[in-house]
Design a protein around this motif. Structure first.
Motif, PDB file in Angstrom:
ATOM      1  N   ALA A 103       0.832  -1.212   0.000  1.00  0.00           N
ATOM      2  CA  ALA A 103       0.000   0.000   0.000  1.00  0.00           C
ATOM      3  C   ALA A 103       0.865   1.260   0.000  1.00  0.00           C
ATOM      4  O   ALA A 103       0.575   2.241  -0.714  1.00  0.00           O
ATOM      5  N   THR A 104       1.945   1.246   0.782  1.00  0.00           N
ATOM      6  CA  THR A 104       2.840   2.407   0.831  1.00  0.00           C
ATOM      7  C   THR A 104       3.502   2.649  -0.526  1.00  0.00           C
ATOM      8  O   THR A 104       3.590   3.791  -1.002  1.00  0.00           O
ATOM      9  N   THR A 105       3.950   1.572  -1.172  1.00  0.00           N
ATOM     10  CA  THR A 105       4.624   1.705  -2.474  1.00  0.00           C
ATOM     11  C   THR A 105       3.670   2.220  -3.539  1.00  0.00           C
ATOM     12  O   THR A 105       4.011   3.120  -4.323  1.00  0.00           O
ATOM     13  N   VAL A 106       2.457   1.667  -3.594  1.00  0.00           N
ATOM     14  CA  VAL A 106       1.498   2.074  -4.621  1.00  0.00           C
ATOM     15  C   VAL A 106       1.076   3.520  -4.419  1.00  0.00           C
ATOM     16  O   VAL A 106       0.950   4.291  -5.383  1.00  0.00           O
ATOM     17  N   GLU A 107       0.836   3.922  -3.176  1.00  0.00           N
ATOM     18  CA  GLU A 107       0.481   5.321  -2.927  1.00  0.00           C
ATOM     19  C   GLU A 107       1.621   6.254  -3.323  1.00  0.00           C
ATOM     20  O   GLU A 107       1.396   7.367  -3.804  1.00  0.00           O
ATOM     21  N   GLY A 108       2.866   5.810  -3.131  1.00  0.00           N
ATOM     22  CA  GLY A 108       3.996   6.616  -3.596  1.00  0.00           C
ATOM     23  C   GLY A 108       4.013   6.756  -5.106  1.00  0.00           C
ATOM     24  O   GLY A 108       4.296   7.841  -5.640  1.00  0.00           O
ATOM     25  N   LEU A 109       3.703   5.671  -5.819  1.00  0.00           N
ATOM     26  CA  LEU A 109       3.638   5.743  -7.281  1.00  0.00           C
ATOM     27  C   LEU A 109       2.524   6.671  -7.754  1.00  0.00           C
ATOM     28  O   LEU A 109       2.702   7.447  -8.698  1.00  0.00           O
ATOM     29  N   ARG A 110       1.374   6.603  -7.097  1.00  0.00           N
ATOM     30  CA  ARG A 110       0.263   7.479  -7.483  1.00  0.00           C
ATOM     31  C   ARG A 110       0.576   8.936  -7.179  1.00  0.00           C
ATOM     32  O   ARG A 110       0.228   9.833  -7.960  1.00  0.00           O
ATOM     33  N   ALA A 111       1.235   9.196  -6.051  1.00  0.00           N
ATOM     34  CA  ALA A 111       1.641  10.565  -5.738  1.00  0.00           C
ATOM     35  C   ALA A 111       2.651  11.086  -6.754  1.00  0.00           C
ATOM     36  O   ALA A 111       2.595  12.252  -7.178  1.00  0.00           O
ATOM     37  N   GLU A 112       3.553  10.224  -7.184  1.00  0.00           N
ATOM     38  CA  GLU A 112       4.535  10.618  -8.209  1.00  0.00           C
ATOM     39  C   GLU A 112       3.843  10.915  -9.540  1.00  0.00           C
ATOM     40  O   GLU A 112       4.214  11.867 -10.236  1.00  0.00           O
ATOM     41  N   GLN A 113       2.811  10.128  -9.869  1.00  0.00           N
ATOM     42  CA  GLN A 113       2.068  10.379 -11.096  1.00  0.00           C
ATOM     43  C   GLN A 113       1.340  11.721 -11.031  1.00  0.00           C
ATOM     44  O   GLN A 113       1.336  12.485 -12.006  1.00  0.00           O
ATOM     45  N   ARG A 114       0.727  12.033  -9.901  1.00  0.00           N
ATOM     46  CA  ARG A 114       0.058  13.320  -9.757  1.00  0.00           C
ATOM     47  C   ARG A 114       1.049  14.477  -9.850  1.00  0.00           C
ATOM     48  O   ARG A 114       0.738  15.527 -10.430  1.00  0.00           O
ATOM     49  N   MET A 115       2.251  14.293  -9.306  1.00  0.00           N
ATOM     50  CA  MET A 115       3.269  15.344  -9.391  1.00  0.00           C
ATOM     51  C   MET A 115       3.692  15.574 -10.842  1.00  0.00           C
ATOM     52  O   MET A 115       3.869  16.716 -11.283  1.00  0.00           O
ATOM     53  N   ARG A 116       3.836  14.478 -11.609  1.00  0.00           N
ATOM     54  CA  ARG A 116       4.200  14.631 -13.022  1.00  0.00           C
ATOM     55  C   ARG A 116       3.093  15.336 -13.800  1.00  0.00           C
ATOM     56  O   ARG A 116       3.376  16.152 -14.686  1.00  0.00           O
ATOM     57  N   GLU A 117       1.831  15.048 -13.478  1.00  0.00           N
ATOM     58  CA  GLU A 117       0.734  15.735 -14.151  1.00  0.00           C
ATOM     59  C   GLU A 117       0.746  17.227 -13.828  1.00  0.00           C
ATOM     60  O   GLU A 117       0.494  18.060 -14.703  1.00  0.00           O
ATOM     61  N   GLN A 118       1.025  17.564 -12.576  1.00  0.00           N
ATOM     62  CA  GLN A 118       1.102  18.980 -12.213  1.00  0.00           C
ATOM     63  C   GLN A 118       2.245  19.675 -12.933  1.00  0.00           C
ATOM     64  O   GLN A 118       2.123  20.827 -13.355  1.00  0.00           O
ATOM     65  N   GLN A 119       3.370  18.984 -13.093  1.00  0.00           N
ATOM     66  CA  GLN A 119       4.491  19.580 -13.812  1.00  0.00           C
ATOM     67  C   GLN A 119       4.155  19.802 -15.278  1.00  0.00           C
ATOM     68  O   GLN A 119       4.565  20.795 -15.878  1.00  0.00           O
ATOM     69  N   LEU A 120       3.394  18.887 -15.882  1.00  0.00           N
ATOM     70  CA  LEU A 120       2.999  19.067 -17.275  1.00  0.00           C
ATOM     71  C   LEU A 120       2.019  20.214 -17.444  1.00  0.00           C
ATOM     72  O   LEU A 120       1.978  20.853 -18.500  1.00  0.00           O
ATOM     73  N   ASP A 121       1.210  20.494 -16.418  1.00  0.00           N
ATOM     74  CA  ASP A 121       0.252  21.595 -16.499  1.00  0.00           C
ATOM     75  C   ASP A 121       0.900  22.949 -16.306  1.00  0.00           C
ATOM     76  O   ASP A 121       0.285  23.980 -16.613  1.00  0.00           O
ATOM     77  N   GLN A 122       2.137  22.977 -15.794  1.00  0.00           N
ATOM     78  CA  GLN A 122       2.805  24.245 -15.557  1.00  0.00           C
ATOM     79  C   GLN A 122       3.490  24.727 -16.839  1.00  0.00           C
ATOM     80  O   GLN A 122       3.818  23.928 -17.714  1.00  0.00           O
ATOM     81  N   PRO A 123       3.720  26.054 -16.949  1.00  0.00           N
ATOM     82  CA  PRO A 123       4.509  26.566 -18.088  1.00  0.00           C
ATOM     83  C   PRO A 123       5.919  26.008 -18.068  1.00  0.00           C
ATOM     84  O   PRO A 123       6.389  25.460 -17.067  1.00  0.00           O
ATOM     85  N   GLN A 124       6.607  26.143 -19.190  1.00  0.00           N
ATOM     86  CA  GLN A 124       7.937  25.560 -19.329  1.00  0.00           C
ATOM     87  C   GLN A 124       8.899  26.121 -18.305  1.00  0.00           C
ATOM     88  O   GLN A 124       9.694  25.405 -17.712  1.00  0.00           O
ATOM     89  N   GLN A 125       8.815  27.428 -18.031  1.00  0.00           N
ATOM     90  CA  GLN A 125       9.711  28.043 -17.041  1.00  0.00           C
ATOM     91  C   GLN A 125       9.433  27.491 -15.649  1.00  0.00           C
ATOM     92  O   GLN A 125      10.330  27.207 -14.879  1.00  0.00           O
ATOM     93  N   GLY A 126       8.103  27.305 -15.348  1.00  0.00           N
ATOM     94  CA  GLY A 126       7.745  26.743 -14.050  1.00  0.00           C
ATOM     95  C   GLY A 126       8.227  25.332 -13.892  1.00  0.00           C
ATOM     96  O   GLY A 126       8.644  24.906 -12.818  1.00  0.00           O
ATOM     97  N   GLN A 127       8.189  24.527 -14.971  1.00  0.00           N
ATOM     98  CA  GLN A 127       8.678  23.149 -14.906  1.00  0.00           C
ATOM     99  C   GLN A 127      10.173  23.122 -14.597  1.00  0.00           C
ATOM    100  O   GLN A 127      10.643  22.317 -13.808  1.00  0.00           O
ATOM    101  N   GLN A 128      10.950  24.007 -15.223  1.00  0.00           N
ATOM    102  CA  GLN A 128      12.382  24.007 -14.970  1.00  0.00           C
ATOM    103  C   GLN A 128      12.683  24.392 -13.529  1.00  0.00           C
ATOM    104  O   GLN A 128      13.586  23.853 -12.885  1.00  0.00           O
ATOM    105  N   GLN A 129      11.854  25.328 -12.950  1.00  0.00           N
ATOM    106  CA  GLN A 129      12.064  25.697 -11.563  1.00  0.00           C
ATOM    107  C   GLN A 129      11.732  24.551 -10.615  1.00  0.00           C
ATOM    108  O   GLN A 129      12.415  24.321  -9.632  1.00  0.00           O
ATOM    109  N   VAL A 130      10.634  23.788 -10.949  1.00  0.00           N
ATOM    110  CA  VAL A 130      10.259  22.646 -10.110  1.00  0.00           C
ATOM    111  C   VAL A 130      11.328  21.572 -10.163  1.00  0.00           C
ATOM    112  O   VAL A 130      11.724  20.994  -9.157  1.00  0.00           O
ATOM    113  N   ILE A 131      11.797  21.279 -11.390  1.00  0.00           N
ATOM    114  CA  ILE A 131      12.830  20.275 -11.541  1.00  0.00           C
ATOM    115  C   ILE A 131      14.128  20.710 -10.890  1.00  0.00           C
ATOM    116  O   ILE A 131      14.782  19.957 -10.180  1.00  0.00           O
TER     117      ILE A 131
END
Length: 282
Positions: free
Chosen positions: A254-282
């Motif tokens: 359960a801990t591992t799967v929730e970590g994977l889902r949280a990582e997926q949500r973070m990647r979706e948020q990064q894709l929704d941000q402008p390119q400059q915002g993505q570079q700052q997050v990364i």
């Protein structure tokens, strides 16, 4: 005997929680229906008045010294008649005691929202009172994962199809621009075709760069594959789920799967941000 009592108690708990969920879903649907009923009942007269004012404005500003065309009169007159009939039917359904078509007629929306809030509060309190052990919750969590994997892969296929459609349109339009340029020597009618194709190519390129369907499809597919890999490892009892106690394996899973889902949500948020915002997050 104790096991039989435990199973019976668990079945009762499940039935009670399911009944609460049905009540919440029913109230949510009733709120949606009531919102549409109120919108139609009070919005239709406003649309009728707006249509009549638009009809009068056309007469005053355009055809003041002449007769309004019959087509214009027919359109506005037909719209006014249809909307008036619709308003009469809605008013009868709302205020007539004999029809009984609308379930929540004469019921304010705030009352339905209050009932929904109370139903959700009862569900939370009942779930807290009847909360099963953590091992049972983790086991049920594992059983819900196949539908989550199917959802991720379905969304991945959806974005992949969008990406392929954009790419094929881009290929066809780019080739058409070259073909039209080579085929038509005079500027007309090739000029308009070239303008339209160039606009379409620019639009597709901008949309692909903004919405990033290819990256979304890849991330969703990767998350689905990772969750399925961990689910298979848990079923087979292989590393990292080869501990002797099932409780530890379920907790780690359960801990591992929730970590994977949280990582997926973070990647979706990064894709929704402008390119400059993505570079700052990364």
């Amino acid at each position: 005997m104790a096991e039989r009592v435990s199973i019976s108690s668990g079945a009762i708990t499940t039935d009670v929680l399911i009944e609460h969920r049905r009540e919440i879903a029913d109230l949510a649907q009733r709120i949606k229906n009531r919102r549409l009923q109120v919108l139609g009942l009070y919005g239709t007269p406003i649309v009728i008045i707006a249509a009549l004012l638009a009809w009068a404005a056309l007469k005053v500003f355009i055809w003041l010294n002449s007769d309004t065309p019959g087509a214009i009169n027919g359109i506005f007159g037909g719209v006014a008649v249809v909307l008036t009939v619709a308003f009469v039917i809605q008013a009868a359904a709302e205020f007539s005691d004999e029809l009984g078509v609308w379930k929540d007629r004469k019921t304010p929306l705030r009352e339905l929202r209050l009932e929904l809030a109370l139903a959700e509060e009862r569900h939370v309190l009942e779930a807290r009172r009847r909360t099963p052990p953590s091992m049972d919750r983790q086991a049920s969590y594992k059983e819900r994962l196949p539908s989550e994997i199917v959802r991720l892969r379905r969304e991945s296929r959806h974005y992949r199809r969008i990406h392929l459609a954009m790419q094929w349109l881009l290929f066809v339009c780019s080739a058409a621009i070259t073909a039209v340029t080579a085929w038509f020597d005079p500027p007309q009618p090739a000029k308009g075709v070239l303008i339209g194709l160039g606009f379409l190519v620019t639009l597709i390129t901008a949309a692909a760069g903004y919405f990033k369907p290819r990256e979304r499809a890849f991330n969703l597919q990767q998350t689905a594959d990772s969750i399925e890999q961990h689910a298979t490892a848990l079923e087979l009892g292989i590393s990292p789920y080869n501990a002797g106690e099932e409780v530890r394996n379920l907790e780690l899973f359960a801990t591992t799967v929730e970590g994977l889902r949280a990582e997926q949500r973070m990647r979706e948020q990064q894709l929704d941000q402008p390119q400059q915002g993505q570079q700052q997050v990364i």
